[in-house]
Design an enzyme around this catalytic site. Structure first.
Site, mmCIF file in Angstrom:
data_model
loop_
_atom_site.group_PDB
_atom_site.id
_atom_site.type_symbol
_atom_site.label_atom_id
_atom_site.label_comp_id
_atom_site.label_asym_id
_atom_site.label_seq_id
_atom_site.Cartn_x
_atom_site.Cartn_y
_atom_site.Cartn_z
ATOM 1 N N GLU B 280 0.826 -1.199 0.000
ATOM 2 C CA GLU B 280 0.000 0.000 0.000
ATOM 3 C C GLU B 280 0.868 1.260 0.000
ATOM 4 O OE1 GLU B 280 -4.204 0.048 1.792
ATOM 5 O OE2 GLU B 280 -2.916 0.836 3.358
ATOM 6 N N GLU B 283 2.050 1.796 -3.384
ATOM 7 C CA GLU B 283 0.970 2.319 -4.226
ATOM 8 C C GLU B 283 0.785 3.814 -3.982
ATOM 9 O OE1 GLU B 283 -2.721 0.284 -3.526
ATOM 10 O OE2 GLU B 283 -3.783 1.344 -5.135
ATOM 11 N N CYS B 300 -8.470 -2.084 4.013
ATOM 12 C CA CYS B 300 -8.360 -3.306 4.821
ATOM 13 C C CYS B 300 -9.576 -3.603 5.677
ATOM 14 C CB CYS B 300 -7.095 -3.305 5.656
ATOM 15 S SG CYS B 300 -6.596 -1.712 6.212
ATOM 16 N N SER B 320 -7.360 1.955 -2.349
ATOM 17 C CA SER B 320 -6.153 1.190 -2.651
ATOM 18 C C SER B 320 -6.597 -0.158 -3.215
ATOM 19 C CB SER B 320 -5.352 0.970 -1.371
ATOM 20 O OG SER B 320 -4.534 -0.161 -1.498
ATOM 21 N N LYS B 359 -15.685 -9.666 8.015
ATOM 22 C CA LYS B 359 -14.630 -10.509 7.439
ATOM 23 C C LYS B 359 -15.201 -11.818 6.895
ATOM 24 C CE LYS B 359 -10.793 -8.180 8.077
ATOM 25 N NZ LYS B 359 -9.998 -7.772 6.918
ATOM 26 N N GLU B 362 -16.231 -10.923 3.464
ATOM 27 C CA GLU B 362 -15.060 -10.725 2.614
ATOM 28 C C GLU B 362 -14.483 -12.059 2.149
ATOM 29 O OE1 GLU B 362 -11.456 -9.353 4.570
ATOM 30 O OE2 GLU B 362 -11.032 -8.013 2.908
ATOM 31 N N GLU B 367 -14.230 -13.315 -5.893
ATOM 32 C CA GLU B 367 -12.910 -13.059 -6.479
ATOM 33 C C GLU B 367 -11.770 -13.406 -5.518
ATOM 34 O OE1 GLU B 367 -15.257 -10.888 -5.721
ATOM 35 O OE2 GLU B 367 -14.462 -8.971 -4.998
ATOM 36 N N CYS B 504 -10.419 -1.846 14.619
ATOM 37 C CA CYS B 504 -10.757 -3.266 14.792
ATOM 38 C C CYS B 504 -10.923 -3.663 16.257
ATOM 39 C CB CYS B 504 -9.687 -4.138 14.172
ATOM 40 S SG CYS B 504 -9.394 -3.742 12.457
#
Ligand code: SF4
Ligand code: SF4
Ligand code: SF4
Ligand code: FES
Ligand code: FES
Lengths: 167, 583
Positions: B280, B283, B300, B320, B359, B362, B367, B504
């Protein structure tokens, strides 16, 4: 998961959307007048209810969360989130009408149309529901069909005469 | 502030003006029964359980919404009060599916505790409860309105904190309910699966979807190599479930417990958090120097991803392209790790222990697949891990400390602070500064981005560039920064967003009763771990560097791209009204 589920339209047409825009404008997009706005919109939606796509449209136009719009729709008896019918028949459930015999009126409708409260006829024409007093106490027992009040309905014939105006 | 003298149950005390009776009573160790009251939320005063008698008033007074006044005399335990409270509880039970033995909140339920306190139970168990259908078709949360006490805490979390506005109260009198609009299942709404509703629910009416059975099955399956990763925020919260002081650091015990549960290898998500920083950070440098879309926003937090993919899908270019640390770990487990160990990726079962319900969503994204297999096979929240440990009869507090396994066992302080709001930003700055300037940092700590303030900002001078950064936690705060971007007024280069308040450590899968002061203790613990670690910068993680040498090549290189990056896309959940108007 949900990635391809773009929501299509069943009820909302561009024409209806334009009319909804007009209604919202009439109320100056005032969120405190949401109930009035929804009542006016409900009148012009086929089967007289507020489907999810219409509620979503209103929510976006007025910048009010959909959950809030739904809260209002579900709170007011005069607003419906399920399809009703072309003609909505309303009976008053307040004391005066009960005393003057609107159960007889209800039975007459059930006999004539075969529906009980919160039900629509199979052809989707009539829907029967109870509402709070609509100010027709002096001519009770009374009913409203699509907003028009009919009074002194003491006989089955008088009920039929009123219903016959909506076919 | 003025001090007020009052008497509660004949005990004299002095409290500041503006204190409620309920809070005042707490100070002298009196816990007045309550359901709708939550210390981090506005007063709702709808359950009436918290009533007390105030001298001079004939009516009972709700203590959660009444403020103290000079000379006030309160009785919390009179017959009148108790009869009222008992009556209310009986009424709630009369329409409650009292199925405690099968309920995830058994032993941890505010209603159950109150009923125990008043020694009442419902005996007519065969009665059916009037309720909406169970909402359990999404991978993260189960809503059971037969257990809802209509306290509206979840509505507060969803509307005021997260501003996602999915849950609302609806209808009235006997039909009064808590539901999304049109009683839609959550996955058909803009729900982001953050689980903040579940985190504040006093009962078992909104809970995480329990995946422990799946994980037990995998462990028992001798054909499977079962590995586990643990997120940075879990080790400072898991202890809550075993009555350890809030904010206890239980890393070693947690690893020991996971080993006893039968996991083959125990790894640290901090490792892939470090990896995330390298990808990241790289990037960001590229976007800043080569004129890419700015501000760049972190990716994230899956609750946050669901939010922007749902409602702000026109701003997706700002994200990102990095996968989250969980998914980076999953991808490596089914590629690098499989090759290194010679195990067929199909036989590797990768479990994550996360503070987060989103999560779970996710991990199931279509994908998120590497070498033809799902990268992360099962996600357990901190609460579910605690249940597995309890279920296995492990005496957690007595365990001897154990250590993570290699090759994903080393995490730096930078990876650790991912668990707190501002942590990703600080970790990224620690690395970006050194990579760009080639110089050591003057101070390692970017304290301006720490703490529980909703939106934090800072400017960092890096080699002639004033890098402007912002940090938001809780989606209501994220929205503010998105609106700025929408108006073209965002002054930032880099933004960190965490869906959950506090980051978190305040995730929707953390042990129940994660109030603000508990969150602060967890944050303190996180920075404590950071300070105690020998390495504090991601690019100094020797195993991460070895991974690049041996396998990945360089940050954002070909292999990294394939394994560690993804393409975020619209959830396609909006009605397309503009298309309609063209007809
Ligand atoms: S919500 Fe509480 S009282 Fe209800 S079944 Fe679950 S544990 Fe029992
Ligand atoms: S998970 Fe989050 S977005 Fe979904 S209903 Fe709960 S609080 Fe709202
Ligand atoms: S779901 Fe839980 S938090 Fe929401 S109103 Fe019901 S009991 Fe309260
Ligand atoms: S009481 Fe029936 S119309 Fe008023
Ligand atoms: S806690 Fe006071 S009314 Fe609910």
């Amino acid at each position: 998961m949900n990635s391809t589920k773009t929501n299509g339209f069943g009820v909302l047409t561009s024409d209806l959307a334009l009319k909804i825009d007009e209604i919202i404008q009439t109320y100056e997009s005032n969120s405190t007048r949401l109930v009035g706005i929804l009542l006016d919109i409900q009148d012009i939606v086929p089967k007289q209810y507020i489907p999810r796509e219409v509620a979503t449209y209103v929510s976006e136009r007025m910048n009010i969360p959909l959950s809030k719009v739904y809260d209002v729709i579900s709170f007011y008896a005069a607003l419906s989130d399920v399809p009703r019918a072309d003609y909505v028949i309303q009976l008053c459930d307040s004391v005066v009408c009960k005393v003057t015999g609107n159960t007889i009126l209800r039975d007459a409708i059930t006999e004539l149309l075969g529906i009980k409260e919160q039900e629509a006829t199979a052809d989707g024409k009539y829907w029967l529901e109870y509402t709070p007093c609509f100010g027709a106490c002096d001519i009770s027992p009374a009913m409203r069909i699509n907003g028009k009040v009919f009074g002194h309905l003491t006989t089955q014939a008088s009920v039929k005469a009123a219903l016959d105006q909506y076919k | 502030m003025k001090n007020i003298k009052i008497k509660i149950d004949n005990i004299d005390l002095v409290v500041p003006e503006g204190t409620t009776i309920l809070e005042a009573a707490k100070k002298i160790n009196i816990n007045i029964p309550h359901l709708c009251y939550h210390p981090d939320q506005a007063i709702k005063a709808n359950c009436r359980l918290c009533v007390v008698e105030v001298a001079g008033s004939k009516k009972l007074t709700p203590s959660c919404s009444s403020y103290v006044f000079e000379g006030m005399e309160v009785q919390t335990n009179t017959k009148k009060v108790r009869d009222m409270q008992k009556g209310i509880l009986e009424l709630i039970l009369a329409n409650h599916d009292q199925d405690c033995l099968k309920c995830l909140r058994n032993g941890n339920c505010e209603l159950q505790a109150l009923c125990q306190r008043f020694n009442i139970s419902k005996t007519n168990l065969e009665d059916t409860v009037d309720a909406l259908p169970l909402d359990d078709t999404n991978p993260c949360l189960v809503r059971d309105s037969a257990k809802c006490v209509k306290c509206n805490r979840c509505v507060d979390a969803c509307q005021k904190v997260q501003e996602v506005h999915v849950l609302t109260h609806s209808h009235r009198s006997i039909h009064y309910n808590i539901t999304p609009a049109y009683e839609m299942p959550l996955e058909e709404t803009f729900c982001v699966f953050c689980g903040q509703c579940a985190a504040v629910c006093p009962v078992g009416a909104i809970v995480e979807k329990d995946d422990t059975a799946k994980v037990w099955d995998a462990i028992y399956d001798t054909g499977k190599h079962v590995i586990v990763q643990t997120a940075p925020a879990v080790r400072v919260a898991l202890g809550d479930a075993f009555n350890l002081p809030k904010g206890s650091i239980v890393t070693g015990k947690m690893v020991a417990a996971l080993r006893r549960l039968g996991f083959d290898q125990i790894f640290d998500t901090n490792f892939t958090a470090d990896l995330t920083i390298l990808e990241e950070g790289n990037e960001l440098i590229k976007r800043v120097t080569e004129g890419g879309t700015l501000p760049m926003i972190t990716s994230c937090s899956p609750g946050w991803i669901n939010f922007i993919e749902g409602r702000y899908d026109h701003l997706l270019d700002h994200l990102s392209s990095c996968k989250s640390p969980q998914q980076m770990f999953g991808a490596l487990s089914k590629s690098y790790y499989a090759e290194k160990t010679g195990i067929d990726p199909k036989n590797i079962y990768t479990v994550s222990i996360m503070p987060c319900t989103a999560k779970k969503f996710e991990a199931k994204r279509p994908e998120m697949v590497t070498n033809g297999v799902q990268e992360v096979d099962a996600v357990l929240t901190t609460r579910e891990l605690a249940r597995m440990i309890q279920s296995a009869g492990i005496d957690f507090t007595g365990l001897e400390e154990d250590q993570f396994d290699n090759p994903f066992g080393i995490g730096t302080g930078a990876g650790q602070i991912f668990g707190a709001t501002g942590g990703v930003m600080e970790a990224a700055l620690r690395t970006a500064y050194e990579v760009i300037t080639g110089k050591g940092l003057p101070s390692l700590n970017f304290t301006e981005v720490r703490g529980l303030e909703g939106i934090k900002e800072s400017t960092v001078h890096i080699d002639g560039l004033d890098l402007k950064v912002a940090v938001a936690h809780g989606l209501g705060n994220a929205k503010v920064l998105l609106k700025q971007i929408d108006k073209g007024e965002s002054p930032y280069h880099f933004i960190e967003v965490m869906a959950c308040p506090g980051g978190c450590i305040g995730g929707g899968g953390q042990p129940i009763k994660s109030t603000m002061d508990v969150k602060q203790k967890r944050i303190d613990a996180i920075y404590h771990i950071d300070e105690d670690l020998p390495l504090m910068k991601s690019h100094k993680n020797p195993d991460v560097m070895r991974l690049y040498d041996e396998y990945l090549g360089e940050p954002r290189g070909h292999k990294s791209h394939e394994l560690l990056h993804t393409h975020y896309h619209s959830r396609g959940m909006k009605y397309n009204f503009s298309e309609l108007m063209k007809q």
